[in-house]
Design a protein around this motif. Sequence first.
Motif, PDB file in Angstrom:
ATOM      1  N   GLY A 107       1.937   1.349 -52.498  1.00 37.80           N
ATOM      2  CA  GLY A 107       2.577   2.404 -53.279  1.00 37.80           C
ATOM      3  C   GLY A 107       2.237   2.388 -54.755  1.00 37.80           C
ATOM      4  O   GLY A 107       2.702   3.247 -55.509  1.00 37.80           O
ATOM      5  N   ASP A 108       1.410   1.435 -55.186  1.00 39.50           N
ATOM      6  CA  ASP A 108       1.119   1.331 -56.616  1.00 39.50           C
ATOM      7  C   ASP A 108      -0.089   2.149 -57.037  1.00 39.50           C
ATOM      8  O   ASP A 108      -0.389   2.249 -58.236  1.00 39.50           O
ATOM      9  N   GLY A 109      -0.760   2.748 -56.081  1.00 38.47           N
ATOM     10  CA  GLY A 109      -1.893   3.592 -56.401  1.00 38.47           C
ATOM     11  C   GLY A 109      -1.710   4.963 -55.794  1.00 38.47           C
ATOM     12  O   GLY A 109      -1.414   5.090 -54.598  1.00 38.47           O
ATOM     13  N   THR A 110      -1.841   6.002 -56.623  1.00 40.06           N
ATOM     14  CA  THR A 110      -1.695   7.369 -56.136  1.00 40.06           C
ATOM     15  C   THR A 110      -2.765   8.249 -56.759  1.00 40.06           C
ATOM     16  O   THR A 110      -3.284   7.939 -57.835  1.00 40.06           O
ATOM     17  N   ASN A 111      -3.090   9.326 -56.092  1.00 41.86           N
ATOM     18  CA  ASN A 111      -3.959  10.329 -56.695  1.00 41.86           C
ATOM     19  C   ASN A 111      -3.528  11.713 -56.233  1.00 41.86           C
ATOM     20  O   ASN A 111      -2.837  11.856 -55.224  1.00 41.86           O
ATOM     21  N   TYR A 112      -3.904  12.701 -57.037  1.00 40.31           N
ATOM     22  CA  TYR A 112      -3.480  14.074 -56.797  1.00 40.31           C
ATOM     23  C   TYR A 112      -4.635  15.038 -57.072  1.00 40.31           C
ATOM     24  O   TYR A 112      -5.446  14.806 -57.977  1.00 40.31           O
ATOM     25  N   VAL A 113      -4.645  16.128 -56.349  1.00 37.95           N
ATOM     26  CA  VAL A 113      -5.571  17.211 -56.683  1.00 37.95           C
ATOM     27  C   VAL A 113      -5.086  17.837 -57.990  1.00 37.95           C
ATOM     28  O   VAL A 113      -3.870  17.854 -58.274  1.00 37.95           O
ATOM     29  N   ASP A 114      -5.999  18.321 -58.796  1.00 39.65           N
ATOM     30  CA  ASP A 114      -5.640  18.815 -60.129  1.00 39.65           C
ATOM     31  C   ASP A 114      -4.561  19.892 -60.083  1.00 39.65           C
ATOM     32  O   ASP A 114      -3.702  19.960 -60.972  1.00 39.65           O
ATOM     33  N   SER A 115      -4.582  20.732 -59.089  1.00 41.78           N
ATOM     34  CA  SER A 115      -3.663  21.873 -59.053  1.00 41.78           C
ATOM     35  C   SER A 115      -2.202  21.484 -58.880  1.00 41.78           C
ATOM     36  O   SER A 115      -1.311  22.314 -59.100  1.00 41.78           O
ATOM     37  N   VAL A 116      -1.924  20.232 -58.484  1.00 42.76           N
ATOM     38  CA  VAL A 116      -0.526  19.819 -58.290  1.00 42.76           C
ATOM     39  C   VAL A 116      -0.093  18.727 -59.255  1.00 42.76           C
ATOM     40  O   VAL A 116       1.071  18.326 -59.245  1.00 42.76           O
ATOM     41  N   LYS A 117      -1.001  18.252 -60.085  1.00 40.73           N
ATOM     42  CA  LYS A 117      -0.648  17.182 -61.025  1.00 40.73           C
ATOM     43  C   LYS A 117       0.487  17.627 -61.936  1.00 40.73           C
ATOM     44  O   LYS A 117       0.484  18.729 -62.468  1.00 40.73           O
ATOM     45  N   GLY A 118       1.457  16.742 -62.092  1.00 42.14           N
ATOM     46  CA  GLY A 118       2.613  17.049 -62.920  1.00 42.14           C
ATOM     47  C   GLY A 118       3.710  17.792 -62.183  1.00 42.14           C
ATOM     48  O   GLY A 118       4.816  17.934 -62.712  1.00 42.14           O
ATOM     49  N   ARG A 119       3.431  18.262 -60.977  1.00 42.85           N
ATOM     50  CA  ARG A 119       4.437  18.991 -60.198  1.00 42.85           C
ATOM     51  C   ARG A 119       4.811  18.264 -58.913  1.00 42.85           C
ATOM     52  O   ARG A 119       5.961  18.331 -58.481  1.00 42.85           O
ATOM     53  N   PHE A 120       3.864  17.604 -58.306  1.00 40.98           N
ATOM     54  CA  PHE A 120       4.096  16.894 -57.047  1.00 40.98           C
ATOM     55  C   PHE A 120       4.095  15.388 -57.300  1.00 40.98           C
ATOM     56  O   PHE A 120       3.349  14.882 -58.145  1.00 40.98           O
ATOM     57  N   THR A 121       4.910  14.688 -56.517  1.00 43.41           N
ATOM     58  CA  THR A 121       4.947  13.233 -56.578  1.00 43.41           C
ATOM     59  C   THR A 121       4.938  12.668 -55.164  1.00 43.41           C
ATOM     60  O   THR A 121       5.778  13.062 -54.343  1.00 43.41           O
ATOM     61  N   ILE A 122       4.023  11.763 -54.911  1.00 44.55           N
ATOM     62  CA  ILE A 122       3.975  11.083 -53.615  1.00 44.55           C
ATOM     63  C   ILE A 122       4.552   9.688 -53.790  1.00 44.55           C
ATOM     64  O   ILE A 122       4.292   9.016 -54.791  1.00 44.55           O
ATOM     65  N   TYR A 123       5.370   9.263 -52.842  1.00 45.11           N
ATOM     66  CA  TYR A 123       5.911   7.907 -52.900  1.00 45.11           C
ATOM     67  C   TYR A 123       6.260   7.478 -51.492  1.00 45.11           C
ATOM     68  O   TYR A 123       6.316   8.300 -50.578  1.00 45.11           O
TER      69      TYR A 123
END
Length: 119
Positions: A55-71
């Motif tokens: 759970g210490d490494g995550t990545n996001y597609v640019d279009s959802v950065k700042g809006r979506f959170t994976i945990y």
Amino acid sequence: QLQLVESGGGLVQPGGSLQLSCSASGFRLYYYTVAWFRQAPGKEREEVSCISRGGDGTNYVDSVKGRFTIYRDNAKNTVYLQMNSLKPEDTAAYYCAAGDRCGPPPHSWGQGTQVTVSS
């Protein structure tokens, strides 16, 4: 093939929030990375986010950065995707998938849950 089940999709107004859950059945999800993908009608499937085993490494597609959170909550054997500030372009079928690391294609997929953002 591991059994994954998504839940939490639905209809929400623009600007609203949803939390998707990806639960594992019959195995420990802890041993795998988990990614969320989405596919809208007429569009290619895209990876939205991925989380490492711990759970210490995550990545996001640019279009959802700042809006979506994976945990993930490994005690509950579940991975979540918190989606805030939803936009109509987020409308898609969302799938979770388990793999050995983020990046390469996952080896196990859930059946998907529909997210519709509309007023």
